[in-house]
Design an enzyme around this catalytic site. Sequence first.
Site, PDB file in Angstrom:
ATOM      1  N   TYR A   1       0.841  -1.203   0.000  1.00 15.31           N
ATOM      2  CA  TYR A   1       0.000   0.000   0.000  1.00 15.31           C
ATOM      3  C   TYR A   1       0.871   1.245   0.000  1.00 15.31           C
ATOM      4  O   TYR A   1       0.588   2.223  -0.680  1.00 15.31           O
ATOM      5  CB  TYR A   1      -0.924   0.016   1.228  1.00 15.31           C
ATOM      6  CG  TYR A   1      -1.957   1.120   1.135  1.00 15.31           C
ATOM      7  CD1 TYR A   1      -3.190   0.886   0.532  1.00 15.31           C
ATOM      8  CD2 TYR A   1      -1.676   2.403   1.597  1.00 15.31           C
ATOM      9  CE1 TYR A   1      -4.119   1.896   0.393  1.00 15.31           C
ATOM     10  CE2 TYR A   1      -2.608   3.425   1.469  1.00 15.31           C
ATOM     11  CZ  TYR A   1      -3.827   3.169   0.868  1.00 15.31           C
ATOM     12  OH  TYR A   1      -4.747   4.171   0.738  1.00 15.31           O
TER      13      TYR A   1
ATOM     14  N   ARG B   1     -13.686  15.231 -33.618  1.00 12.75           N
ATOM     15  CA  ARG B   1     -13.008  16.317 -32.914  1.00 12.75           C
ATOM     16  C   ARG B   1     -13.506  17.613 -33.538  1.00 12.75           C
ATOM     17  O   ARG B   1     -12.843  18.205 -34.382  1.00 12.75           O
ATOM     18  CB  ARG B   1     -11.486  16.191 -33.048  1.00 12.75           C
ATOM     19  CG  ARG B   1     -10.835  15.241 -32.045  1.00 12.75           C
ATOM     20  CD  ARG B   1     -11.230  15.584 -30.654  1.00 12.75           C
ATOM     21  NE  ARG B   1     -10.551  14.845 -29.591  1.00 12.75           N
ATOM     22  CZ  ARG B   1     -11.111  14.566 -28.413  1.00 12.75           C
ATOM     23  NH1 ARG B   1     -12.357  14.898 -28.164  1.00 12.75           N
ATOM     24  NH2 ARG B   1     -10.444  13.950 -27.466  1.00 12.75           N
TER      25      ARG B   1
ATOM     26  N   LYS C   1      -0.304   7.664 -23.429  1.00 20.52           N
ATOM     27  CA  LYS C   1       0.086   7.973 -24.808  1.00 20.52           C
ATOM     28  C   LYS C   1       1.577   7.686 -24.972  1.00 20.52           C
ATOM     29  O   LYS C   1       1.983   6.545 -25.043  1.00 20.52           O
ATOM     30  CB  LYS C   1      -0.239   9.437 -25.135  1.00 20.52           C
ATOM     31  CG  LYS C   1      -1.727   9.700 -25.378  1.00 20.52           C
ATOM     32  CD  LYS C   1      -2.498   9.877 -24.113  1.00 20.52           C
ATOM     33  CE  LYS C   1      -3.858  10.481 -24.331  1.00 20.52           C
ATOM     34  NZ  LYS C   1      -4.644  10.531 -23.096  1.00 20.52           N
TER      35      LYS C   1
ATOM     36  N   PHE D   1      -7.658  21.579 -24.414  1.00 18.93           N
ATOM     37  CA  PHE D   1      -7.962  20.161 -24.524  1.00 18.93           C
ATOM     38  C   PHE D   1      -9.166  19.900 -23.619  1.00 18.93           C
ATOM     39  O   PHE D   1      -9.305  20.524 -22.573  1.00 18.93           O
ATOM     40  CB  PHE D   1      -6.782  19.254 -24.137  1.00 18.93           C
ATOM     41  CG  PHE D   1      -7.151  17.810 -24.340  1.00 18.93           C
ATOM     42  CD1 PHE D   1      -7.278  17.310 -25.629  1.00 18.93           C
ATOM     43  CD2 PHE D   1      -7.479  16.987 -23.269  1.00 18.93           C
ATOM     44  CE1 PHE D   1      -7.714  16.008 -25.844  1.00 18.93           C
ATOM     45  CE2 PHE D   1      -7.908  15.693 -23.481  1.00 18.93           C
ATOM     46  CZ  PHE D   1      -8.024  15.193 -24.770  1.00 18.93           C
ATOM     47  N   THR D   2     -10.013  18.972 -24.032  1.00 25.45           N
ATOM     48  CA  THR D   2     -11.308  18.765 -23.368  1.00 25.45           C
ATOM     49  C   THR D   2     -11.203  18.639 -21.834  1.00 25.45           C
ATOM     50  O   THR D   2     -11.786  19.442 -21.107  1.00 25.45           O
ATOM     51  CB  THR D   2     -11.971  17.497 -23.943  1.00 25.45           C
ATOM     52  OG1 THR D   2     -11.041  16.419 -23.879  1.00 25.45           O
ATOM     53  CG2 THR D   2     -12.378  17.711 -25.403  1.00 25.45           C
TER      54      THR D   2
ATOM     55  N   ASP E   1       1.547  20.234 -20.383  1.00 31.35           N
ATOM     56  CA  ASP E   1       0.794  19.005 -20.641  1.00 31.35           C
ATOM     57  C   ASP E   1       1.694  18.172 -21.561  1.00 31.35           C
ATOM     58  O   ASP E   1       1.740  18.375 -22.767  1.00 31.35           O
ATOM     59  CB  ASP E   1      -0.542  19.318 -21.305  1.00 31.35           C
ATOM     60  CG  ASP E   1      -1.331  18.056 -21.630  1.00 31.35           C
ATOM     61  OD1 ASP E   1      -0.731  16.959 -21.623  1.00 31.35           O
ATOM     62  OD2 ASP E   1      -2.533  18.153 -21.915  1.00 31.35           O
TER      63      ASP E   1
ATOM     64  N   PHE F   1     -19.026  14.524 -25.725  1.00 29.47           N
ATOM     65  CA  PHE F   1     -18.678  13.683 -26.871  1.00 29.47           C
ATOM     66  C   PHE F   1     -18.545  12.212 -26.512  1.00 29.47           C
ATOM     67  O   PHE F   1     -18.749  11.345 -27.348  1.00 29.47           O
ATOM     68  CB  PHE F   1     -17.377  14.183 -27.520  1.00 29.47           C
ATOM     69  CG  PHE F   1     -16.200  14.217 -26.588  1.00 29.47           C
ATOM     70  CD1 PHE F   1     -15.996  15.304 -25.756  1.00 29.47           C
ATOM     71  CD2 PHE F   1     -15.308  13.162 -26.539  1.00 29.47           C
ATOM     72  CE1 PHE F   1     -14.917  15.330 -24.877  1.00 29.47           C
ATOM     73  CE2 PHE F   1     -14.224  13.182 -25.674  1.00 29.47           C
ATOM     74  CZ  PHE F   1     -14.034  14.269 -24.831  1.00 29.47           C
TER      75      PHE F   1
END
Length: 460
Positions: free
Chosen positions: A75, A385, A261, A127-128, A218, A452
Amino acid sequence: MPARHTSWAEPYKIKMVEPLTMTTREQRVQAMEEAGYNTFLLPSERVYIDLLTDSGTSAMSDRQWAGLMLGDEAYAGSRNYYHLEEAIQRHYGYKYIVPTHQGRGAENILSRILIKPGDIVPGNMYFTTTKLHQELAGGTFTDIIVDEAHDAQSTFPWKGNVDLAKLERVIAEHGAKKIPYVSIATTVNMAGGQPISLANLKALRELTKRHGIRIIHDMTRVAENAYMIQRMEEGQGHRSVAEIVLEICSLTDGATMSAKKDALVNIGGFMATNEWDVFEEARNMVVVYEGLHTYGGLAGRDMEAMAIGIAESVQDDHIRARVGQVFYLGNKLLEMGVPIVKPVGTHGVFLDAKAFLPHLPQTAFPAQALAAELYIDSGVRAMERGIVSAGRDKDTGDHCYPDLELVRLTIPRRVYTQAHMDVVAESVQRVYEQRERITGLRMTYEPKYLRFFQARFERL
Ligand code: F0G
């Protein structure tokens, strides 16, 4: 040094395969109807080539799979956490890190810590999830990307660049105190996977330093951005991608990362900062939303796979093949005369739905309709998009009307072959030849947040 070859051929071979389902057109018509014309609502078993996203869809290496077996599921204080911390410090250079279950977990924590109600957050395009977390924390996102980024047909090579004059105007209007940070994405997803240049980032660093404003990075696709700098920017061709990645990070003060990614894992992310105070607060806040600060919602094995994936992601041969495959598809579509965002992006090829379907107004959701049509044609799953992704204006409640109305063919890393790319290109061409008979859609169900993902539609 590996043997020099001129193609983008992969620096790996295939050890295990995952069979795909082949469907008939009738099955796909029915599946699309049942999914409310939203590719997010299709069961993946009905999909042949899945280009919905490059997020969490990469193939892990044998070393990463072996890393899963080294998971220390304690943990607190798992050894995999320390491996991850070391990998981030070594390859990205940030001092302090907090793991999170994925990118938006990091965005939530960072936005809550840095943004006060009434603040302004300038960024190189929205970005969303990033924008939503900025808004939920009481901030307002302001776009400061170069104008070229909003023009699908502009061939400007650095569409991820910040327009410094736009930023100066935002600072003059609101004052630096109202700007907790400038948000910089490498590469810019919503612009079509477009890079920012090192020169622009350096100039931005100068400007923000003068005003005492942070840059938050980001860094979801930072290696891809670094590769474009190596390929195109003057004086950078002799440097390794790993070196350029480190320099990009050094020009910023902290970061959020979706490791799903670039970093080649199926789940995971982190927040990083060079400021002790921010770290202390983040380490405290993560226990509320994600889990203890040494696992942040991840299993030990996930952190191990991420640590290994980070090292693999900045290798020149890897990134050259990854981006090379995307360029292969993009160039093929350009040769076919299909309208796509130019230059070709690093993580996907973006169809320009406005140019593809000029007979449909934006309120008939052309990109949504095109993605549905492509699936019906061949079982290739893409993603909208455009106006659906852009959501509603938080003040007026009307749709946001983005200039870019795109369908994203996103390429997972190390997953599909050149022959798969050929199938995709042929299908896009077929749909393009029949574009005049494609009709628009009407939205029948609209979720409140990030609509979306779950919105439903029917044919007009
Ligand atoms: N920032 C960028 C630039 C992204 O592309 C994403 C995710 C996130 C942040 C959020 O990370 O999904 O791990 O919570 N993009 C995915 C996509 C969803 O398909 O483009 P997350």
